[in-house]
Motif scaffolding. Structure first.
Motif, PDB file in Angstrom:
ATOM      1  N   GLU A  89      34.331  43.832  37.662  1.00 40.84           N
ATOM      2  CA  GLU A  89      33.313  42.807  37.394  1.00 40.84           C
ATOM      3  C   GLU A  89      33.293  41.886  38.597  1.00 40.84           C
ATOM      4  OE1 GLU A  89      31.467  42.486  34.604  1.00 40.84           O
ATOM      5  OE2 GLU A  89      32.456  44.060  33.428  1.00 40.84           O
ATOM      6  N   ILE A  90      32.115  41.652  39.149  1.00 42.48           N
ATOM      7  CA  ILE A  90      32.057  40.965  40.432  1.00 42.48           C
ATOM      8  C   ILE A  90      30.809  40.078  40.525  1.00 42.48           C
ATOM      9  CG2 ILE A  90      31.066  43.064  41.450  1.00 42.48           C
ATOM     10  CD1 ILE A  90      32.682  42.501  43.981  1.00 42.48           C
ATOM     11  N   ASP A  91      31.008  38.879  41.011  1.00 46.73           N
ATOM     12  CA  ASP A  91      29.922  37.906  41.154  1.00 46.73           C
ATOM     13  C   ASP A  91      29.261  38.024  42.527  1.00 46.73           C
ATOM     14  OD1 ASP A  91      29.720  36.499  38.847  1.00 46.73           O
ATOM     15  OD2 ASP A  91      31.167  34.942  39.396  1.00 46.73           O
ATOM     16  N   GLY A  92      27.980  37.670  42.624  1.00 52.10           N
ATOM     17  CA  GLY A  92      27.338  37.614  43.927  1.00 52.10           C
ATOM     18  C   GLY A  92      26.069  38.429  43.965  1.00 52.10           C
TER      19      GLY A  92
ATOM     20  N   ILE B  92      27.847  42.271  47.475  1.00 56.40           N
ATOM     21  CA  ILE B  92      28.767  43.043  46.639  1.00 56.40           C
ATOM     22  C   ILE B  92      29.014  44.423  47.248  1.00 56.40           C
ATOM     23  CG2 ILE B  92      28.955  44.219  44.417  1.00 56.40           C
ATOM     24  CD1 ILE B  92      27.698  41.817  43.100  1.00 56.40           C
ATOM     25  N   LYS B  93      27.945  45.080  47.669  1.00 57.75           N
ATOM     26  CA  LYS B  93      28.083  46.413  48.276  1.00 57.75           C
ATOM     27  C   LYS B  93      29.030  46.389  49.457  1.00 57.75           C
ATOM     28  CE  LYS B  93      23.963  49.023  47.178  1.00 57.75           C
ATOM     29  NZ  LYS B  93      22.582  49.209  47.579  1.00 57.75           N
ATOM     30  N   LYS B  94      28.832  45.385  50.324  1.00 58.60           N
ATOM     31  CA  LYS B  94      29.661  45.256  51.524  1.00 58.60           C
ATOM     32  C   LYS B  94      31.128  45.033  51.126  1.00 58.60           C
ATOM     33  CE  LYS B  94      29.855  42.468  55.662  1.00 58.60           C
ATOM     34  NZ  LYS B  94      30.941  41.621  55.171  1.00 58.60           N
ATOM     35  N   GLU B  95      31.313  44.137  50.165  1.00 56.65           N
ATOM     36  CA  GLU B  95      32.674  43.805  49.737  1.00 56.65           C
ATOM     37  C   GLU B  95      33.393  44.983  49.097  1.00 56.65           C
ATOM     38  OE1 GLU B  95      32.941  39.036  48.869  1.00 56.65           O
ATOM     39  OE2 GLU B  95      33.351  40.470  47.282  1.00 56.65           O
ATOM     40  N   VAL B  96      32.678  45.683  48.208  1.00 60.94           N
ATOM     41  CA  VAL B  96      33.316  46.805  47.507  1.00 60.94           C
ATOM     42  C   VAL B  96      33.708  47.884  48.519  1.00 60.94           C
ATOM     43  CG1 VAL B  96      32.949  48.651  45.828  1.00 60.94           C
ATOM     44  CG2 VAL B  96      32.236  46.337  45.291  1.00 60.94           C
ATOM     45  N   ASP B  97      32.832  48.127  49.478  1.00 59.77           N
ATOM     46  CA  ASP B  97      33.137  49.113  50.506  1.00 59.77           C
ATOM     47  C   ASP B  97      34.405  48.722  51.272  1.00 59.77           C
ATOM     48  OD1 ASP B  97      32.243  51.540  51.756  1.00 59.77           O
ATOM     49  OD2 ASP B  97      31.825  50.350  53.543  1.00 59.77           O
ATOM     50  N   GLU B  98      34.480  47.452  51.643  1.00 61.45           N
ATOM     51  CA  GLU B  98      35.639  46.907  52.351  1.00 61.45           C
ATOM     52  C   GLU B  98      36.916  47.041  51.514  1.00 61.45           C
ATOM     53  OE1 GLU B  98      34.073  43.231  54.533  1.00 61.45           O
ATOM     54  OE2 GLU B  98      35.897  42.518  53.524  1.00 61.45           O
ATOM     55  N   ILE B  99      36.811  46.673  50.220  1.00 63.42           N
ATOM     56  CA  ILE B  99      37.959  46.707  49.311  1.00 63.42           C
ATOM     57  C   ILE B  99      38.472  48.130  49.147  1.00 63.42           C
ATOM     58  CG2 ILE B  99      38.580  46.457  46.870  1.00 63.42           C
ATOM     59  CD1 ILE B  99      36.744  43.957  46.844  1.00 63.42           C
TER      60      ILE B  99
ATOM     61  N   GLY C 164      40.306  45.614  25.123  1.00 65.23           N
ATOM     62  CA  GLY C 164      41.341  44.960  24.328  1.00 65.23           C
ATOM     63  C   GLY C 164      42.729  45.494  24.629  1.00 65.23           C
ATOM     64  N   VAL C 165      42.802  46.689  25.225  1.00 58.77           N
ATOM     65  CA  VAL C 165      44.118  47.218  25.607  1.00 58.77           C
ATOM     66  C   VAL C 165      44.482  46.636  26.971  1.00 58.77           C
ATOM     67  CG1 VAL C 165      45.432  49.290  26.182  1.00 58.77           C
ATOM     68  CG2 VAL C 165      43.781  49.349  24.318  1.00 58.77           C
ATOM     69  N   LEU C 166      45.643  46.053  27.059  1.00 61.42           N
ATOM     70  CA  LEU C 166      46.084  45.427  28.304  1.00 61.42           C
ATOM     71  C   LEU C 166      46.281  46.496  29.378  1.00 61.42           C
ATOM     72  CD1 LEU C 166      46.994  42.601  29.391  1.00 61.42           C
ATOM     73  CD2 LEU C 166      49.322  43.382  29.009  1.00 61.42           C
ATOM     74  N   GLU C 167      45.772  46.228  30.571  1.00 62.00           N
ATOM     75  CA  GLU C 167      45.815  47.233  31.637  1.00 62.00           C
ATOM     76  C   GLU C 167      46.432  46.567  32.874  1.00 62.00           C
ATOM     77  OE1 GLU C 167      45.469  49.201  34.490  1.00 62.00           O
ATOM     78  OE2 GLU C 167      43.346  48.651  34.572  1.00 62.00           O
ATOM     79  N   PRO C 168      47.767  46.578  32.977  1.00 64.10           N
ATOM     80  CA  PRO C 168      48.456  45.770  33.998  1.00 64.10           C
ATOM     81  C   PRO C 168      48.154  46.179  35.439  1.00 64.10           C
ATOM     82  CG  PRO C 168      50.042  46.972  32.606  1.00 64.10           C
ATOM     83  CD  PRO C 168      48.691  47.295  32.091  1.00 64.10           C
ATOM     84  N   GLN C 169      47.923  47.463  35.671  1.00 60.18           N
ATOM     85  CA  GLN C 169      47.627  47.917  37.038  1.00 60.18           C
ATOM     86  C   GLN C 169      46.350  47.244  37.559  1.00 60.18           C
ATOM     87  OE1 GLN C 169      46.958  52.155  37.360  1.00 60.18           O
ATOM     88  NE2 GLN C 169      47.275  52.173  39.568  1.00 60.18           N
ATOM     89  N   GLY C 170      45.345  47.170  36.706  1.00 61.18           N
ATOM     90  CA  GLY C 170      44.098  46.522  37.086  1.00 61.18           C
ATOM     91  C   GLY C 170      44.287  45.029  37.314  1.00 61.18           C
ATOM     92  N   LYS C 171      45.067  44.399  36.452  1.00 60.79           N
ATOM     93  CA  LYS C 171      45.337  42.960  36.603  1.00 60.79           C
ATOM     94  C   LYS C 171      46.013  42.684  37.945  1.00 60.79           C
ATOM     95  CE  LYS C 171      44.176  41.196  32.445  1.00 60.79           C
ATOM     96  NZ  LYS C 171      42.797  41.710  32.575  1.00 60.79           N
ATOM     97  N   THR C 172      46.945  43.550  38.325  1.00 63.12           N
ATOM     98  CA  THR C 172      47.660  43.384  39.589  1.00 63.12           C
ATOM     99  C   THR C 172      46.712  43.516  40.779  1.00 63.12           C
ATOM    100  OG1 THR C 172      49.572  44.380  38.528  1.00 63.12           O
ATOM    101  CG2 THR C 172      49.652  44.200  40.913  1.00 63.12           C
ATOM    102  N   VAL C 173      45.866  44.544  40.733  1.00 55.29           N
ATOM    103  CA  VAL C 173      44.890  44.733  41.812  1.00 55.29           C
ATOM    104  C   VAL C 173      43.954  43.529  41.877  1.00 55.29           C
ATOM    105  CG1 VAL C 173      42.909  46.116  42.531  1.00 55.29           C
ATOM    106  CG2 VAL C 173      45.011  47.248  41.828  1.00 55.29           C
ATOM    107  N   ASN C 174      43.511  43.057  40.713  1.00 55.73           N
ATOM    108  CA  ASN C 174      42.639  41.887  40.658  1.00 55.73           C
ATOM    109  C   ASN C 174      43.297  40.682  41.347  1.00 55.73           C
ATOM    110  OD1 ASN C 174      40.683  40.029  39.966  1.00 55.73           O
ATOM    111  ND2 ASN C 174      40.693  40.489  37.795  1.00 55.73           N
ATOM    112  N   ALA C 175      44.560  40.415  40.993  1.00 55.11           N
ATOM    113  CA  ALA C 175      45.272  39.280  41.586  1.00 55.11           C
ATOM    114  C   ALA C 175      45.409  39.459  43.096  1.00 55.11           C
ATOM    115  CB  ALA C 175      46.643  39.143  40.930  1.00 55.11           C
TER     116      ALA C 175
ATOM    117  N   GLY D 251      41.271  36.935  49.304  1.00 58.68           N
ATOM    118  CA  GLY D 251      40.079  36.149  49.599  1.00 58.68           C
ATOM    119  C   GLY D 251      38.835  36.573  48.827  1.00 58.68           C
ATOM    120  N   TYR D 252      38.929  37.654  48.067  1.00 60.73           N
ATOM    121  CA  TYR D 252      37.759  38.092  47.282  1.00 60.73           C
ATOM    122  C   TYR D 252      37.756  37.339  45.951  1.00 60.73           C
ATOM    123  CZ  TYR D 252      37.807  41.858  50.681  1.00 60.73           C
ATOM    124  OH  TYR D 252      37.791  42.573  51.842  1.00 60.73           O
TER     125      TYR D 252
END
Lengths: 79, 79
Positions: free
Chosen positions: A46-49, A54-61, B13-24, B30-31
């Motif tokens: 889920e991403i804002d912008g 977003i396209k540029k960022e996702v590609d970079e990520i 609703g199921v906790l998904e820690p790998q995704g949470k870690t990547v998100n953090a 900077g994203y």
């Protein structure tokens, strides 16, 4: 808020043992018409912008963090 | 020969820690506009047979072997 769907798979030619194992298991279970299985990662974000940013960022990520460009390729769509 | 593309994700609703870690990690890099990340499996399968039979089989395979129906949901397309 947009959603990015990202698909990461090994490049063709890179051995993918998890898929081979699943393939062998399926054939043993009687699904003899399964010819190849390759397992990769599927990531939803889920991403804002705005769309262009977003396209540029996702590609970079994908390139920096999610995929290993030596052995993996990625593809994504923004919805 | 058809190709099945299968997407397996945890149920909402199921906790998904790998995704949470990547998100953090992404927010730290900077994203700051990334709001949620969920990581699942993406499976490509080469499979012989007619479309109806393939659909039935892939559904069966997802349910029996590839996904854990207690905590995961799946979706697929045949191309």
């Amino acid at each position: 808020m947009a959603k990015a769907k990202i698909y990461i798979t090994f490049k063709d030619g890179v051995l993918e043992p998890q898929g081979k194992t699943v393939n062998a298991a399926l054939v043993k279970m009687g699904y003899k018409n399964i010819k190849d299985v390759r397992i990769g990662k599927y990531i939803e974000m889920e991403i804002d912008g705005n769309n262009e940013k977003i396209k540029k960022e996702v590609d970079e990520i994908c390139d920096k963090l999610l995929a290993n460009p030596n052995i993996e390729k990625y593809d994504f769509e923004i919805i």
